[in-house]
Every structure is written in C-alpha cells, then in structure tokens.
Write an enzyme that holds these catalytic residues in place. Structure first.
Site, PDB file in Angstrom:
ATOM      1  N   HIS A   1      -9.792 -34.993  13.196  1.00 30.67           N
ATOM      2  CA  HIS A   1      -8.913 -35.382  12.089  1.00 30.67           C
ATOM      3  C   HIS A   1      -7.451 -35.123  12.416  1.00 30.67           C
ATOM      4  O   HIS A   1      -7.090 -34.111  13.005  1.00 30.67           O
ATOM      5  CB  HIS A   1      -9.328 -34.739  10.763  1.00 30.67           C
TER       6      HIS A   1
ATOM      7  N   ASP B   1      -6.960 -26.935  14.919  1.00 32.52           N
ATOM      8  CA  ASP B   1      -7.489 -27.648  13.742  1.00 32.52           C
ATOM      9  C   ASP B   1      -6.510 -28.713  13.296  1.00 32.52           C
ATOM     10  O   ASP B   1      -5.632 -28.407  12.484  1.00 32.52           O
ATOM     11  CB  ASP B   1      -7.764 -26.648  12.624  1.00 32.52           C
TER      12      ASP B   1
ATOM     13  N   GLU C   1      -8.875 -34.907   6.267  1.00 31.46           N
ATOM     14  CA  GLU C   1     -10.073 -34.053   6.233  1.00 31.46           C
ATOM     15  C   GLU C   1      -9.821 -32.809   5.394  1.00 31.46           C
ATOM     16  O   GLU C   1     -10.691 -32.343   4.676  1.00 31.46           O
ATOM     17  CB  GLU C   1     -10.475 -33.655   7.662  1.00 31.46           C
TER      18      GLU C   1
HETATM   19 ZN   LIG Z   1     -10.449 -29.221  10.750  1.00 36.38          ZN
END
Ligand SMILES: [Zn+2]
Length: 455
Positions: free
Chosen positions: A278, A290, A324
């Site tokens: 994402h 992330d 996300e």
């Molecule tokens: Zn993530």
C-alpha cells in the site's frame, strides 16, 4: 505392462527433475539480479525522503501516486494505469498537547491523535483517569465511576508471543474500539497505550472507528514510557487528572488512486497475478517499512522478470493500493473493478509486514490449493523461505478472496516491525538494503512459480 508403467513413471520423474532444475536455475538468477543490480532500495529512498509521509488525501499521497506511476512507466512495463478511488481525508492539525496533572505539578507526556478521531474542545479536556486492561474490566464498572472521566487503556502487547503480529492482534482492539467502549459509559476521552513491545517516547498511531449511536469522544495514543508513567502516577495518586488537546479533523472524501503496472501474459493473458503493497502511510511516518517497502518490492518484481527476459505466461500486475491505513478503500475498489470487468485473478501476493529478512509466505486458500505449493518448498528453502503454509494474506488483497483468488502474505521476520510501526521512526534508515532486496527476490520467485504452474 509393469515395465511400461515403470518407464512412464521414470520419464515423468525425470521430467519433474528437469523442471525443478530449470526452476532452481531461474530462481538463482532472480536472487542474483535483486542482490547485484536491485533498484528497490534507491526507490525506497526516494519514496521516503523525497515524497515522505503520504496519508490518504494528502499532498504526499498524490506525489506518491505520480512518482510510482512515473517509475513504472520508465521501466517500460506493458501498461501503467490509475484506478480512481475516493478516500477519507483526515488531518491532524496542530501538534497535540498532554500532561499528567498531579497536584501542583504538570508532567508533559507524548501523545498523538488516533486516525479518524475527533478533536477535543479548543481548550482541551482535563479529567480524572480510569485505567483498565481490557474491555470486560471496563464494562464491569458502574457508569457512575466512568462518567466524565478519561479512560486509559493500558494492556501491553504480550511480549511472550514469538510472532509480534499475534501480540499486536491481541492488543489492537483497544486502539480501534476503545473510544466507543469508553463513550458507552459516559467517558469524555480515551487514551490508549501504544502498540509496541519497546519502551520509547513515540506515540504509535493507527486507525480507530466510532460505532453509530455512541457519542464521539477524542482518542489518542500515548507512548509506552508515557503510559508507564501515567500508570505509576495513578497508583500513587488515583485522583490525579490528565489533560489533552488535539486539533484533528475529518474533511470531505478526496479523490485518489491505486497505481497499477502490468506485464501482459504471453499464453494466458486473461489470468492475472497481483503483487502489491500500500502506497499510503501514516502522517507522522516516512512509511519505510509500512509500506514503502512493499511498494518498491512489488515494482522490483516486475523489473526483475523483465530484465531477465522471463516472459510470463499470465499477466502480472504490481499494484500500489491507496488507503490501507484508514479505510482500505483502494483494496476494496481494486476487487470491485476486477469483478465488474470480469477479470480472473488467480493469485495475489502482498508485502505489508516490513522490509525485514524473509521467512516465508502465509497462504489463504483451500487445502488443495495450498497442496499445490508443496513441490515449490525445496526450491525456496535455500533462501530462508521455510515458513510456508496456511496464514494471513494481506489487508489490501483481502477483498479479492471473494473472487476465489488465492492470497499470499509475504512473511518477513517480525521482531522489529512494531519498534517502528506508525511512528516518526518508521524511516528509511531503519531498512536494510540487503533484507529489502531479499524480500523482493522472494516475492519474484513466488510470482515466477505461480506463473509457471498456476493454482
Ligand atoms: Zn501497512
């Protein structure tokens, strides 16, 4: 008769051995390319340092869309396109303030509003504190005790869990639903211990949601050191008060995009295999692990196949999903469009567990589908990919399951992920080039096998 059968079996096993040998040679080449000529690390540097934080609806998110599209176009993939998606647009506003008010002394502690939270009143909110470790503990309290107070959810992630995602799963309901549980009993705010095993001074943010029919009260993450201090202070003085002020706001939904790059299949172009991550990140983070890592690894998978002249039989797509973190609108939209356009997605692989040392893949599919992967295990084991079996796929590819797509979640080592997760320390410097590249090669190898043999 027996002899014929024997000969047939022998030639079959020779054929298998040949295939296995050819596959192992190709996988070796994939790793060589990723480790000697890899591009993912420099791409990640750009995405984190030049683009930076990219929460849905922000300028950073739009920059990330433009830039990843450009990168995939430069790679000469067969097709690069955007998918429109409307996303939530939540903004933090001015930095939050918080302190523990213990008699005459005010001790400042680090907090950050949780994504989706409402603001406090402009002058902030100050109230007594009720500390709890669980929802049942809170629900057992009389509303008189909780009314007008700030509920402090302080259950740590279980440090004895070897897989830290399990520990996260065991604690994260406090962040997601704590405000609602507290509001049901008349609380005026909810403060949640950060989701991490480390003791640090960073609030680890993340998404939360309100239930309908329950008052919307402000909620924030407090750093683990701050949580420990608050808990200790409460033990000494149960009558202390806590003050916090936050300025966040939900704006109207904004237009954004999934970014898709594609290599067209040579034999079965209608069968699609997705590899993705994402593109959005939390606003306080560069979003390196992330999930910048998952995005650049996915683009790298296509680059490696193309560079090595591997012409996939099926169509392979790298997908940068939007939103996300606080809505999953991109993942939902991708699956909706796949359904609407009658696309056949046989498999989807997601990398959203950080750019750490590869360990394997979790598979969401039927036992028979998982069984098809078994012959691939000896090909992947030499690269440390030994944890392959039933498990989670990934949030963004999750909605594809309803179309019968088999889902694969890339599983790197989980020990350090939550040290950085959703904080300002999730930055480029915490990513090892080698580990990131090994991850890209692992995903490319799986994609290669999925393309060769289907499911
Ligand atoms: Zn993530």
């Amino acid at each position: 008769m027996m002899k014929k059968l024997f000969t047939a079996l022998l030639s079959l096993s020779v054929a298998c051995a040949h295939a296995q040998n050819a596959d192992s040679v190709t996988i070796r080449k994939i790793y060589n390319e990723a480790l000697a000529n890899g591009k993912s690390y420099e791409w990640l540097r750009h995405l984190t340092k030049q683009v930076g934080p990219r929460l849905s609806g922000s300028e950073g998110a739009q920059k990330a869309v433009d830039w990843t599209k450009q990168v995939m176009e430069q790679q000469g993939f067969d097709r690069v396109f955007l998918q429109d998606v409307m996303v939530p647009h939540w903004v933090r506003g001015a930095k939050e303030e918080a302190f523990i008010h213990n008699g005459k002394q005010k001790v400042t502690v680090p907090i950050a509003a949780l994504g989706g939270s409402v603001a406090t009143a402009p002058k902030g909110v100050e109230a007594g504190v009720i500390e709890v470790k669980s929802f049942p503990e809170l629900r057992a309290m009389s509303p008189d005790k909780v009314k007008g107070k700030i509920v402090f959810f302080n259950r740590p992630m279980d440090p004895t869990k070897i897989n830290t995602f399990e520990a996260y799963g065991g604690a994260v309901e406090q962040r997601a639903n704590g405000a609602t549980e507290a509001a049901k009993l008349g609380a005026v705010g909810a403060i949640v211990r950060s989701m991490t095993n480390v003791h640090d001074d960073y609030p680890h943010v993340g998404g939360m949601r309100y239930a309908t029919g329950v008052p919307l009260i402000p909620t924030a993450a407090i750093s683990t050191n701050g949580a420990d201090l608050l808990s200790k202070s409460l033990a000494e003085n149960p009558n202390l008060t806590f003050y916090f002020k936050q300025n966040c706001e939900s704006l109207p939904d904004a237009k954004s995009y999934n970014v898709v790059g594609e290599i067209k299949g040579s034999e079965k172009p209608d069968e699609i295999i997705v590899v993705g991550g994402h593109l959005d990140s939390w606003d306080l983070a560069e979003g390196a692990h992330d999930d910048g890592a998952g995005c650049v690894q996915s683009i790298e998978v296509l680059r490696i196949l193309k560079t090595l002249g591997i012409k996939p039989k099926r169509t392979i797509r790298a997908v940068m999903f939007m939103n996300e973190e606080n809505g999953l609108r991109g993942g939902v939209q991708y699956a909706d469009l796949a359904k609407k356009n009658n696309e056949k997605h046989i498999a989807a692989v997601e990398s959203d567990n950080g750019g750490f040392t590869p360990r394997g893949f979790g598979i969401v599919g039927t036992p028979a589908q998982r069984e098809k992967v078994t012959p691939w295990k000896p090909l992947l084991a030499p690269y440390g990919l030994t944890d392959i079996g039933a498990g989670g796929g990934g949030a963004d590819i999750g909605p594809l399951a309803q179309l019968g797509t088999v889902l694969f979640g890339f599983k790197p080592d989980s020990q350090r992920y939550f040290d950085y997760h959703h904080t300002m320390v999730d930055r480029f410097e915490t990513v090892s080039q080698r580990e990131l590249e090994l991850g890209a090669a692992s995903m490319a190898s799986l994609i290669y096998l999925l393309d060769q043999y289907g499911l």
